[in-house]
Enzyme design. Structure first.
Site, PDB file in Angstrom:
ATOM      1  N   LYS A 111      32.595   3.070 -14.517  1.00  0.00           N
ATOM      2  CA  LYS A 111      33.223   2.518 -13.305  1.00  0.00           C
ATOM      3  C   LYS A 111      34.047   1.267 -13.577  1.00  0.00           C
ATOM      4  CE  LYS A 111      30.649   4.702  -9.700  1.00  0.00           C
ATOM      5  NZ  LYS A 111      30.142   4.658  -8.351  1.00  0.00           N
ATOM      6  N   LYS A 192      32.204  14.403 -13.691  1.00  0.00           N
ATOM      7  CA  LYS A 192      31.235  14.698 -12.627  1.00  0.00           C
ATOM      8  C   LYS A 192      31.959  14.796 -11.276  1.00  0.00           C
ATOM      9  CE  LYS A 192      28.791  11.311 -10.766  1.00  0.00           C
ATOM     10  NZ  LYS A 192      27.931  10.885  -9.671  1.00  0.00           N
ATOM     11  N   LYS A 195      32.147  11.818  -4.904  1.00  0.00           N
ATOM     12  CA  LYS A 195      32.632  11.687  -3.523  1.00  0.00           C
ATOM     13  C   LYS A 195      33.697  10.618  -3.369  1.00  0.00           C
ATOM     14  CE  LYS A 195      28.385   9.614  -2.162  1.00  0.00           C
ATOM     15  NZ  LYS A 195      28.236   8.436  -3.042  1.00  0.00           N
TER      16      LYS A 195
HETATM   17  P1  ATP Z   1      30.491   7.757  -6.294  1.00  0.00           P
HETATM   18  O1  ATP Z   1      31.647   8.657  -6.425  1.00  0.00           O
HETATM   19  O2  ATP Z   1      30.660   6.703  -5.272  1.00  0.00           O
HETATM   20  O3  ATP Z   1      29.993   7.217  -7.595  1.00  0.00           O
HETATM   21  P2  ATP Z   1      28.671   9.960  -6.196  1.00  0.00           P
HETATM   22  O4  ATP Z   1      29.265  11.120  -5.500  1.00  0.00           O
HETATM   23  O5  ATP Z   1      28.597   9.985  -7.658  1.00  0.00           O
HETATM   24  O6  ATP Z   1      29.337   8.624  -5.698  1.00  0.00           O
HETATM   25  P3  ATP Z   1      26.130   8.693  -5.661  1.00  0.00           P
HETATM   26  O7  ATP Z   1      25.969   7.975  -4.373  1.00  0.00           O
HETATM   27  O8  ATP Z   1      26.387   7.864  -6.871  1.00  0.00           O
HETATM   28  O9  ATP Z   1      27.249   9.821  -5.549  1.00  0.00           O
HETATM   29  O10 ATP Z   1      24.866   9.607  -5.929  1.00  0.00           O
HETATM   30  C1  ATP Z   1      23.973  10.048  -4.959  1.00  0.00           C
HETATM   31  C2  ATP Z   1      23.054  11.082  -5.554  1.00  0.00           C
HETATM   32  O11 ATP Z   1      23.782  12.290  -5.763  1.00  0.00           O
HETATM   33  C3  ATP Z   1      22.472  10.686  -6.908  1.00  0.00           C
HETATM   34  O12 ATP Z   1      21.158  11.182  -6.988  1.00  0.00           O
HETATM   35  C4  ATP Z   1      23.348  11.399  -7.880  1.00  0.00           C
HETATM   36  O13 ATP Z   1      22.706  11.671  -9.088  1.00  0.00           O
HETATM   37  C5  ATP Z   1      23.664  12.675  -7.123  1.00  0.00           C
HETATM   38  N1  ATP Z   1      24.955  13.207  -7.553  1.00  0.00           N
HETATM   39  C6  ATP Z   1      26.162  12.646  -7.331  1.00  0.00           C
HETATM   40  N2  ATP Z   1      27.135  13.398  -7.842  1.00  0.00           N
HETATM   41  C7  ATP Z   1      26.530  14.463  -8.419  1.00  0.00           C
HETATM   42  C8  ATP Z   1      26.998  15.597  -9.133  1.00  0.00           C
HETATM   43  N3  ATP Z   1      28.280  15.764  -9.355  1.00  0.00           N
HETATM   44  N4  ATP Z   1      26.093  16.493  -9.566  1.00  0.00           N
HETATM   45  C9  ATP Z   1      24.771  16.325  -9.340  1.00  0.00           C
HETATM   46  N5  ATP Z   1      24.269  15.274  -8.683  1.00  0.00           N
HETATM   47  C10 ATP Z   1      25.120  14.359  -8.222  1.00  0.00           C
END
Ligand code: ATP
Ligand code: LTN
Length: 329
Positions: A111, A192, A195
């Site tokens: 990040k 990955k 969102k």
């Molecule tokens: P950001 O884009 O803001 O980093 P994010 O979509 O990665 O957000 P987080 O809020 O960081 O989401 O994660 C929330 C939960 O969802 C965590 O348990 C994380 O491991 C899971 N998660 C997020 N993205 C994935 C993914 N692509 N595959 C599996 N699990 C995910």
């Protein structure tokens, strides 16, 4: 009965990655254990957020938790910022965390990569995440694969505290799905699904309408072959789509391979889109009903009251052990 805690940042609208990696297990665990699920709004501000957007996403994502099947009669759903013990324990644990430990965190490296100015909050955020978990003495933490390293740090901090001040914290275990622990971007299987991505075609949002889902899946990148077979090393795109298919339909990866044996990718992708649409349709319907009813405010208030009760007890114990004088209000 065990204690379960997890959180998701309101840094964007929830995606299929959040659902498969984390939320499906929230729903599963709530029938077995005492659960705390929070909208991690204090984490979201580790990168700049517009106040209006943060408010909107916090409420929308809380409603999506309920729409996805989290039952407020079984689980406590709340906003992290509504329980001040998170931030307070976060600070106490920051003082036990070393710079070296934080520098090793891959999420921080990713990040902050290429950024000119990096907020200090982004750096110390794993200590706050440790506080989120330890303030409830959670045994299990349902998360995606990317959070494993933060969980290891949490265990280290809990152990360090216990060693220095006496047994206080439970060492938590990550609870990670076997398939779909790391859902990848639709446009680039080396990243990955996220969102907060600026490329809408890279993710499926839980609120994407059916036609948008169909379009995104039909445009998802694949290799130039024609074999629906799971092999992360040589076929990362198809493997990713197969994981999504498996998690949304309940079919095993092997069943999916057999079903599409000898076929091209077109039919597989078409079916996949329908499998996703069918998974998300009832969730979307419930979401709009919940928003309409206005019930989310009460759900969050009750969740925060219950969370506060447990969190304040832990924090009192922690402060007493560390040598803070009791404060009388
Ligand atoms: P950001 O884009 O803001 O980093 P994010 O979509 O990665 O957000 P987080 O809020 O960081 O989401 O994660 C929330 C939960 O969802 C965590 O348990 C994380 O491991 C899971 N998660 C997020 N993205 C994935 C993914 N692509 N595959 C599996 N699990 C995910
Ligand atoms: N750090 C997590 C979100 C998060 C979390 C938590 C997950 C914040 N606090 C506590 C589990 C337990 C993330 O960025 N995915």
């Amino acid at each position: 009965m065990k204690r379960v805690l997890s959180g998701i940042q309101p840094s964007g609208r929830l995606t299929l990655g959040n659902y498969i990696g984390a939320m499906k297990n929230f729903v599963k665990l709530q029938d077995l254990h005492q659960c705390y699920f929070m909208v991690a709004d204090l984490h979201a501000i580790t990168v700049p957020q517009q106040p209006e957007t943060l408010r909107d996403l916090s409420e929308a994502n809380a409603a999506l938790f309920i729409a996805a099947g989290i039952d407020p009669a079984k689980s406590n759903v709340f906003l992290q910022s509504a329980v001040p013990q998170h931030a307070e324990l976060g600070w106490l644990l920051t003082t036990l965390t070393t710079m070296g430990e934080l520098e090793r965190m891959t999420q921080f490296k990713e990040k902050s990569n290429g950024k000119e100015s990096i907020g200090a909050g982004l750096f110390v955020y794993p200590s706050l995440m440790a506080a989120d978990i330890l303030v409830y003495n959670a045994d299990l933490v349902p998360v995606g694969e990317d959070q494993k390293q933060h969980l290891e740090l949490t265990r280290d901090l809990a152990g360090r505290f216990n060693h220095r001040y006496g047994e206080c914290f439970t060492l938590p275990e990550p609870y990670i799905p076997e398939v779909g622990a790391r859902v990848m971007s639709l446009d680039d299987a080396s990243k990955k699904m996220s969102k907060s991505s600026s490329v809408a075609a890279s993710f499926i949002a839980l609120l994407d309408p059916p036609d948008v889902i169909r379009k995104k899946i039909s445009r998802a990148t694949t290799d130039s072959g024609a074999e629906v077979r799971y092999d992360e090393a040589t076929k990362p795109e198809i493997s990713n789509l197969m994981s999504i298919y498996s998690q949304c339909s309940g079919s095993s990866l092997e069943d999916i391979r057999l079903k599409y044996e000898g076929q091209m990718y077109g039919g597989f992708k078409k079916d996949l889109a329908e499998v996703i649409v069918n998974t998300l349709e009832p969730l979307q319907k419930r979401y709009y009903e919940i928003r309409e009813s206005g019930e989310i405010q009460d759900i969050l208030a009750q969740g925060a009251r219950n969370a506060h009760e447990v969190a304040s007890r832990t924090l009192d114990d922690v402060k007493q052990r560390m040598g803070f004088l009791p404060s009388k209000h």
